[in-house]
Design a protein around this motif. Structure first.
Motif, PDB file in Angstrom:
ATOM      1  N   ALA A  53      -8.536  -8.612 -15.585  1.00  0.00           N
ATOM      2  CA  ALA A  53      -9.666  -9.546 -15.507  1.00  0.00           C
ATOM      3  C   ALA A  53     -10.999  -8.794 -15.598  1.00  0.00           C
ATOM      4  N   ASN A  54     -12.097  -9.540 -15.701  1.00  0.00           N
ATOM      5  CA  ASN A  54     -13.432  -8.935 -15.677  1.00  0.00           C
ATOM      6  C   ASN A  54     -13.587  -8.109 -14.410  1.00  0.00           C
ATOM      7  N   GLY A  55     -14.114  -6.897 -14.588  1.00  0.00           N
ATOM      8  CA  GLY A  55     -14.377  -6.060 -13.420  1.00  0.00           C
ATOM      9  C   GLY A  55     -13.165  -5.314 -12.896  1.00  0.00           C
ATOM     10  N   ALA A  56     -12.020  -5.431 -13.572  1.00  0.00           N
ATOM     11  CA  ALA A  56     -10.796  -4.761 -13.104  1.00  0.00           C
ATOM     12  C   ALA A  56     -10.869  -3.243 -13.262  1.00  0.00           C
ATOM     13  N   GLY A  57     -11.798  -2.781 -14.125  1.00  0.00           N
ATOM     14  CA  GLY A  57     -11.965  -1.339 -14.279  1.00  0.00           C
ATOM     15  C   GLY A  57     -11.531  -0.802 -15.640  1.00  0.00           C
ATOM     16  N   LYS A  58     -11.296  -1.696 -16.586  1.00  0.00           N
ATOM     17  CA  LYS A  58     -10.795  -1.279 -17.905  1.00  0.00           C
ATOM     18  C   LYS A  58     -11.801  -0.370 -18.628  1.00  0.00           C
ATOM     19  N   SER A  59     -13.056  -0.817 -18.666  1.00  0.00           N
ATOM     20  CA  SER A  59     -14.067  -0.006 -19.363  1.00  0.00           C
ATOM     21  C   SER A  59     -14.285   1.321 -18.645  1.00  0.00           C
ATOM     22  N   ILE A  96     -15.943   2.506  -5.463  1.00  0.00           N
ATOM     23  CA  ILE A  96     -14.786   2.848  -6.305  1.00  0.00           C
ATOM     24  C   ILE A  96     -14.571   1.769  -7.373  1.00  0.00           C
ATOM     25  N   ALA A  97     -14.528   2.191  -8.645  1.00  0.00           N
ATOM     26  CA  ALA A  97     -14.283   1.239  -9.735  1.00  0.00           C
ATOM     27  C   ALA A  97     -12.835   1.319 -10.215  1.00  0.00           C
ATOM     28  N   ILE A  98     -12.307   2.537 -10.312  1.00  0.00           N
ATOM     29  CA  ILE A  98     -10.865   2.680 -10.558  1.00  0.00           C
ATOM     30  C   ILE A  98     -10.300   3.666  -9.541  1.00  0.00           C
ATOM     31  N   ALA A 102     -15.954   6.434  -9.269  1.00  0.00           N
ATOM     32  CA  ALA A 102     -16.811   5.564  -8.458  1.00  0.00           C
ATOM     33  C   ALA A 102     -18.221   5.554  -9.032  1.00  0.00           C
ATOM     34  N   TYR A 103     -18.931   4.457  -8.783  1.00  0.00           N
ATOM     35  CA  TYR A 103     -20.348   4.376  -9.127  1.00  0.00           C
ATOM     36  C   TYR A 103     -21.129   4.306  -7.825  1.00  0.00           C
ATOM     37  N   ASN A 104     -21.977   5.269  -7.575  1.00  0.00           N
ATOM     38  CA  ASN A 104     -22.759   5.305  -6.324  1.00  0.00           C
ATOM     39  C   ASN A 104     -21.889   5.042  -5.104  1.00  0.00           C
ATOM     40  N   ASP A 138     -12.655  -0.522 -26.898  1.00  0.00           N
ATOM     41  CA  ASP A 138     -12.959  -1.347 -25.728  1.00  0.00           C
ATOM     42  C   ASP A 138     -13.310  -2.764 -26.177  1.00  0.00           C
ATOM     43  N   GLU A 139     -12.387  -3.671 -25.970  1.00  0.00           N
ATOM     44  CA  GLU A 139     -12.550  -5.095 -26.306  1.00  0.00           C
ATOM     45  C   GLU A 139     -13.127  -5.348 -27.695  1.00  0.00           C
ATOM     46  N   PRO A 140     -12.404  -4.906 -28.711  1.00  0.00           N
ATOM     47  CA  PRO A 140     -12.931  -5.099 -30.070  1.00  0.00           C
ATOM     48  C   PRO A 140     -13.069  -6.565 -30.473  1.00  0.00           C
TER      49      PRO A 140
HETATM   50  P1  ATP Z   1     -15.209  -6.284 -18.147  1.00  0.00           P
HETATM   51  O1  ATP Z   1     -14.028  -6.870 -18.798  1.00  0.00           O
HETATM   52  O2  ATP Z   1     -16.083  -7.312 -17.486  1.00  0.00           O
HETATM   53  O3  ATP Z   1     -15.963  -5.309 -18.999  1.00  0.00           O
HETATM   54  P2  ATP Z   1     -13.841  -4.098 -16.837  1.00  0.00           P
HETATM   55  O4  ATP Z   1     -12.428  -4.363 -16.470  1.00  0.00           O
HETATM   56  O5  ATP Z   1     -14.091  -3.320 -18.062  1.00  0.00           O
HETATM   57  O6  ATP Z   1     -14.634  -5.457 -16.881  1.00  0.00           O
HETATM   58  P3  ATP Z   1     -15.556  -2.223 -15.522  1.00  0.00           P
HETATM   59  O7  ATP Z   1     -16.689  -2.529 -16.434  1.00  0.00           O
HETATM   60  O8  ATP Z   1     -14.866  -0.935 -15.664  1.00  0.00           O
HETATM   61  O9  ATP Z   1     -14.483  -3.397 -15.588  1.00  0.00           O
HETATM   62  O10 ATP Z   1     -16.083  -2.376 -14.028  1.00  0.00           O
HETATM   63  C1  ATP Z   1     -15.319  -2.046 -12.889  1.00  0.00           C
HETATM   64  C2  ATP Z   1     -16.208  -2.114 -11.657  1.00  0.00           C
HETATM   65  O11 ATP Z   1     -17.192  -1.088 -11.708  1.00  0.00           O
HETATM   66  C3  ATP Z   1     -16.970  -3.412 -11.532  1.00  0.00           C
HETATM   67  O12 ATP Z   1     -17.011  -3.764 -10.164  1.00  0.00           O
HETATM   68  C4  ATP Z   1     -18.368  -3.077 -12.037  1.00  0.00           C
HETATM   69  O13 ATP Z   1     -19.352  -3.868 -11.427  1.00  0.00           O
HETATM   70  C5  ATP Z   1     -18.510  -1.634 -11.631  1.00  0.00           C
HETATM   71  N1  ATP Z   1     -19.363  -0.891 -12.567  1.00  0.00           N
HETATM   72  C6  ATP Z   1     -19.141  -0.715 -13.901  1.00  0.00           C
HETATM   73  N2  ATP Z   1     -20.106   0.016 -14.469  1.00  0.00           N
HETATM   74  C7  ATP Z   1     -20.976   0.335 -13.473  1.00  0.00           C
HETATM   75  C8  ATP Z   1     -22.191   1.092 -13.423  1.00  0.00           C
HETATM   76  N3  ATP Z   1     -22.697   1.691 -14.505  1.00  0.00           N
HETATM   77  N4  ATP Z   1     -22.813   1.177 -12.225  1.00  0.00           N
HETATM   78  C9  ATP Z   1     -22.300   0.597 -11.123  1.00  0.00           C
HETATM   79  N5  ATP Z   1     -21.166  -0.111 -11.104  1.00  0.00           N
HETATM   80  C10 ATP Z   1     -20.503  -0.256 -12.258  1.00  0.00           C
END
Ligand code: ATP
Length: 235
Positions: free
Chosen positions: A36-42, A16-18, A11-13, A160-162
């Motif tokens: 998709a964007n924001g799914a939590g991959k990174s 929950i991100a994943i 989680a960030y603050n 990560d997304e090369p």
């Molecule tokens: P993308 O393809 O856009 O990079 P992603 O699948 O890699 O997306 P993440 O970057 O892991 O997704 O983000 C997952 C969730 O966590 C998102 O809602 C994002 O806003 C949040 N998040 C990611 N990094 C941080 C951070 N440093 N601080 C707060 N929230 C974050």
């Protein structure tokens, strides 16, 4: 299993991100994480690499728990990570960026051993050794970031997304390189939005949706899944 992720939650603050992610990678595989964007991959990759601290669950690499290990100790175990922003040293030359990748090794011969492999993989890097990293094209910078990671002689390479921000011709080169890297004995965990190309080279895939594993299976199973075809493959 070379990499075993069990019930990982980050989680960030407090957000929950994943959530409760379980996945694994066997030695010699190419495994793709899509979504998709924001799914939590990174966040998943950062949590494995020790760049973010998971709140729950565990990560084992070659049987050893690494989820509480300081991030700087993880590469020496054989796990290399190329983040989305590549984190090159922009003012330093290609040669120096590569040299910094081999920091784990003391002996000159050990430090230089992977260089030829990197040059075979990316001949462009050899042509541009004195050039400052910031003056490389996006695709060349990605090649340098991958090359630098290979200088640590990893067992597992996480990318990560090369293909992000790279012109199409170089995208193909990057995917080809991933295949060659695996053929050279390095296991690969690849985060990608380009699902079609990634599934062509992958053995298995996990699809994330809002921080959870929505689907997992062999590349063939994922390519045939009706929801995936609709959402990601535009069919
Ligand atoms: P993308 O393809 O856009 O990079 P992603 O699948 O890699 O997306 P993440 O970057 O892991 O997704 O983000 C997952 C969730 O966590 C998102 O809602 C994002 O806003 C949040 N998040 C990611 N990094 C941080 C951070 N440093 N601080 C707060 N929230 C974050």
């Amino acid at each position: 299993m070379l990499l075993e992720v069990s019930n990982l939650t980050t989680a960030y603050n407090g957000l929950i991100a994943i959530s409760d992610i379980s996945m694994n990678v066997a030695e010699g595989e190419i495994v793709v994480v899509a979504g998709a964007n924001g799914a939590g991959k990174s966040t998943l990759l950062k949590s494995i690499a020790g760049m973010e601290r998971p709140q729950g669950g565990s990560v084992r690499f070659d049987g050893t728990p690494i989820d509480a290990m300081p991030a700087h100790q993880i590469p020496q175990r054989g796990l290399a990570y190329v983040p989305e922003n590549r984190r090159l040293f922009p003012r330093l030359s290609v040669a120096d960026n590569l040299r910094l990748g081999s920091y784990l090794y003391r002996k000159q011969a050990d430090r230089e051993a992977p260089l030829e492999q990197v040059f075979t993989l990316f001949p462009r890097l050899k042509e541009r050794l004195p050039q400052r990293a910031e003056t490389l094209s996006g695709g060349e910078q990605q090649m340098l970031a991958i090359g630098r990671a290979l200088m640590t002689r990893p067992r597992l390479l996480m990318l990560d997304e090369p293909s992000q921000g790279i012109m199409p011709k170089l995208v193909d080169e990057i995917f080809e390189a991933v295949k060659t890297i695996r053929a050279g004995g390095v296991t690969v965990l690849l985060v990608e939005q380009r699902l079609v190309e990634s599934l062509e080279i992958a053995d298995r895939a996990y699809v994330l949706q809002t921080g959870r594993v929505m689907l997992s299976g062999t590349a063939a199973q994922i390519s045939a899944d009706p929801d995936v075809r609709r959402a990601y493959l535009g069919m």
